[in-house]
Design a protein around this motif. Structure first.
Motif, PDB file in Angstrom:
ATOM      1  N   SER A  39      -9.207  -1.736 -19.408  1.00  0.00           N
ATOM      2  CA  SER A  39      -8.160  -2.008 -18.419  1.00  0.00           C
ATOM      3  C   SER A  39      -8.436  -1.298 -17.100  1.00  0.00           C
ATOM      4  O   SER A  39      -8.139  -1.839 -16.031  1.00  0.00           O
ATOM      5  CB  SER A  39      -6.789  -1.602 -18.961  1.00  0.00           C
ATOM      6  N   GLY A  43      -8.985  -4.303 -14.704  1.00  0.00           N
ATOM      7  CA  GLY A  43      -7.609  -4.621 -14.342  1.00  0.00           C
ATOM      8  C   GLY A  43      -7.534  -5.382 -13.026  1.00  0.00           C
ATOM      9  O   GLY A  43      -8.262  -5.091 -12.076  1.00  0.00           O
ATOM     10  N   LEU A  44      -6.660  -6.385 -12.969  1.00  0.00           N
ATOM     11  CA  LEU A  44      -6.597  -7.244 -11.786  1.00  0.00           C
ATOM     12  C   LEU A  44      -6.047  -6.528 -10.563  1.00  0.00           C
ATOM     13  O   LEU A  44      -6.479  -6.790  -9.448  1.00  0.00           O
ATOM     14  CB  LEU A  44      -5.750  -8.483 -12.097  1.00  0.00           C
ATOM     15  N   GLU A  45      -5.097  -5.619 -10.742  1.00  0.00           N
ATOM     16  CA  GLU A  45      -4.476  -4.981  -9.580  1.00  0.00           C
ATOM     17  C   GLU A  45      -5.127  -3.655  -9.202  1.00  0.00           C
ATOM     18  O   GLU A  45      -5.188  -3.317  -8.036  1.00  0.00           O
ATOM     19  CB  GLU A  45      -2.989  -4.780  -9.837  1.00  0.00           C
ATOM     20  N   GLY A  46      -5.584  -2.890 -10.179  1.00  0.00           N
ATOM     21  CA  GLY A  46      -6.157  -1.595  -9.853  1.00  0.00           C
ATOM     22  C   GLY A  46      -7.507  -1.358 -10.484  1.00  0.00           C
ATOM     23  O   GLY A  46      -7.960  -0.223 -10.566  1.00  0.00           O
ATOM     24  N   PRO A  50     -12.961  -5.239  -9.936  1.00  0.00           N
ATOM     25  CA  PRO A  50     -12.432  -6.179  -8.941  1.00  0.00           C
ATOM     26  C   PRO A  50     -12.356  -5.588  -7.528  1.00  0.00           C
ATOM     27  O   PRO A  50     -12.637  -6.271  -6.548  1.00  0.00           O
ATOM     28  CB  PRO A  50     -11.031  -6.517  -9.465  1.00  0.00           C
ATOM     29  N   LYS A  51     -12.009  -4.300  -7.421  1.00  0.00           N
ATOM     30  CA  LYS A  51     -11.993  -3.653  -6.102  1.00  0.00           C
ATOM     31  C   LYS A  51     -13.391  -3.634  -5.496  1.00  0.00           C
ATOM     32  O   LYS A  51     -13.576  -3.886  -4.319  1.00  0.00           O
ATOM     33  CB  LYS A  51     -11.478  -2.220  -6.211  1.00  0.00           C
ATOM     34  N   ARG A  54     -14.337  -7.171  -4.352  1.00  0.00           N
ATOM     35  CA  ARG A  54     -13.641  -7.547  -3.118  1.00  0.00           C
ATOM     36  C   ARG A  54     -14.237  -6.818  -1.924  1.00  0.00           C
ATOM     37  O   ARG A  54     -14.436  -7.391  -0.868  1.00  0.00           O
ATOM     38  CB  ARG A  54     -12.154  -7.226  -3.230  1.00  0.00           C
TER      39      ARG A  54
END
Length: 61
Positions: A39, A43-46, A50-51, A54
């Motif tokens: 996670s 994790g998609l938000e934190g 993914p960070k 991006r």
């Protein structure tokens, strides 16, 4: 989601402890730690990955 995660960790830890022949408590904690690591990484938000993706995409543009 938390209850589902707890059920998967408990059941997976028990199966892991049975087949690897280690105590069940530490095996369940290992499964919970693995879920936490996944996670944190995905994790998609934190999530770290993914960070990073991006940030990498914005650097090219």
């Amino acid at each position: 989601l938390a209850v589902l995660t707890a059920l998967v960790c408990g059941f997976g830890g028990l199966l892991f402890s049975y087949y690897i022949e280690i105590p069940s408590g530490p095996a369940i904690i290992l499964w919970c730690g693995a879920f936490y690591l996944v996670s944190v990484l995905f994790g998609l938000e934190g999530g770290i990955i993914p960070k990073w993706l991006r940030h990498k995409k914005h650097r090219r543009a």
